[in-house]
Enzyme design. Sequence first.
Site, PDB file in Angstrom:
ATOM      1  CB  CYS A  60      -6.555 -13.322   6.681  1.00 41.21           C
ATOM      2  SG  CYS A  60      -6.536 -14.478   5.285  1.00 41.21           S
TER       3      CYS A  60
ATOM      4  CG  HIS B 195      -9.014  -9.959   4.277  1.00 43.25           C
ATOM      5  ND1 HIS B 195      -7.758  -9.538   4.670  1.00 43.25           N
ATOM      6  CD2 HIS B 195      -8.831 -11.160   3.690  1.00 43.25           C
ATOM      7  CE1 HIS B 195      -6.855 -10.437   4.323  1.00 43.25           C
ATOM      8  NE2 HIS B 195      -7.478 -11.438   3.732  1.00 43.25           N
TER       9      HIS B 195
ATOM     10  CD  GLU C 157      -8.399  -6.192   5.914  1.00 44.96           C
ATOM     11  OE1 GLU C 157      -7.425  -6.811   5.451  1.00 44.96           O
ATOM     12  OE2 GLU C 157      -9.144  -6.668   6.794  1.00 44.96           O
TER      13      GLU C 157
END
Length: 508
Positions: free
Chosen positions: A79, A166, A168
């Site tokens: 990002c 993202h 994660e």
Amino acid sequence: MHEQILIVDFGSQFTQLIARRVRELNIYCEIHPYNKLPELTDQIKGVILSGSPSSCTDTNAPVADIDWMNLQIPVLGLCYGAQFLVASNGGKVEKSTHREYGRANITISGTDSLFNGIEDGSQVWMSHGDTILEMPNNTCVLAKTETIPVAAYRFIDKEIYAVQFHPEVSHSSDGKLLLANFTIKICGCVGDWTPAHFVSESVEHYMELIGSDKVIMGLSGGVDSSVAAYILHRAIGDNLVGIFVNNGVLRKNEYEDVLEAYKGLGLNVIGVDASDLFINRLKGISDPETKRKIIGNTFIEVFDQEASKIKDAKWLGQGTIYPDVIESVSVNGPSATIKSHHNVGGLPDDMELQLAEPLRLLFKDEVRKIGVELGVPNLILERHPFPGPGLSIRIIGEISPENVSTLQEADAIFINEMKDQGFYHKIWQAGAIFLPIQSVGVMGDERTYENVIALRAVTSVDGMTADWADLPHSFLASVSNKIINQVKGINRVVYDISSKPPATIEWE
């Protein structure tokens, strides 16, 4: 020393999740603020740049002062990290005409090891207000979405990769696989950071560090302090002296119950009832940070007194874990101090004991895995987390003996009902909160003006993020009835349906 992935924190709310996902691959990683980076050693096999609430177009946008283009290890920007790499290498990043937030699907261009095993159309999670308009020279696009032309890219002759999304977060379907591709296939990590390795290395470390000194260990009956004590006990045996302090703001009957639980576990545990001392110092205090400091300082004072009775006691053992450290450290930039944790923010400068913190770099679920490896009983491993400052930070406003007693009774009803009806082990953390307001009620034919109790129950993996627990209405109604009928001074019960973020699990 283990191989390591360095995570550069630009202030993203998801930075801790990056670390969690990497740790799940049995790869050790550490989070460091962008402006306080460690020296790059041979153990660091790769770098991940986090997202950020900042924009690359801001005058004071965070900048990590490293020559990324000449770095000899792979880099992955996420990002803001992706935008930062573009902006710092001659590309163009501008504020988006509309912020892209939420689910998207990527179209993958060609083949690249970063996307190995990830199918075209994979769902990802976007959260950004800037858009990459022009790419630097010597780069190629790896993926796009319907709305953005650059969802992932890499530098052609460098092991530098970046994604606009993202990976994660759980909403990115193949995010963990992407991180595995980067850390294992690209960085060459072998993933040998396992509970068994951690235990053996920690025991060896503390045997050498502490030697024949004695350690005073603060025990609470909770997971963190108990697992930390097991590690230290395995390292130094009977030179560990466990002390459980009654600080006056424990749960109902907890002092007696905890001492009973530790019997027969091989730990030298001494009970110290200092409840009057703590309550007198907390009386009338309403500021949450002041409460924490008072409890932290008084706790150390009591320990110093106990240490003076034990010859060669030079160390204080604590169950500090990684979220405590992360949430308590301000980097004067990307992260703000959420709270000062009792283990890392309330210690006096002149404390006579050195600190031994075996779990300082572990997340909560990792601590439980270590506990299983050590053979810690389930009775302890399955207990909900409980804050070191205890009920003092669940009493919003001033502390008084009466408020503590009231909250203890209400909390006991809530927790016992959860256990009786089979909800306790499905919940990460639960408790009652005493609110500093009164509300009108009717009991019998009389009008009442009494206190309010809030109930809090959340589901989570590691406490870094949490969702409110969707408990049945019938259960909440039963608990509410029992609290109002059995706890004097309470005429209203409410249920907290806030998630973390934006709220925190505790109210203070």
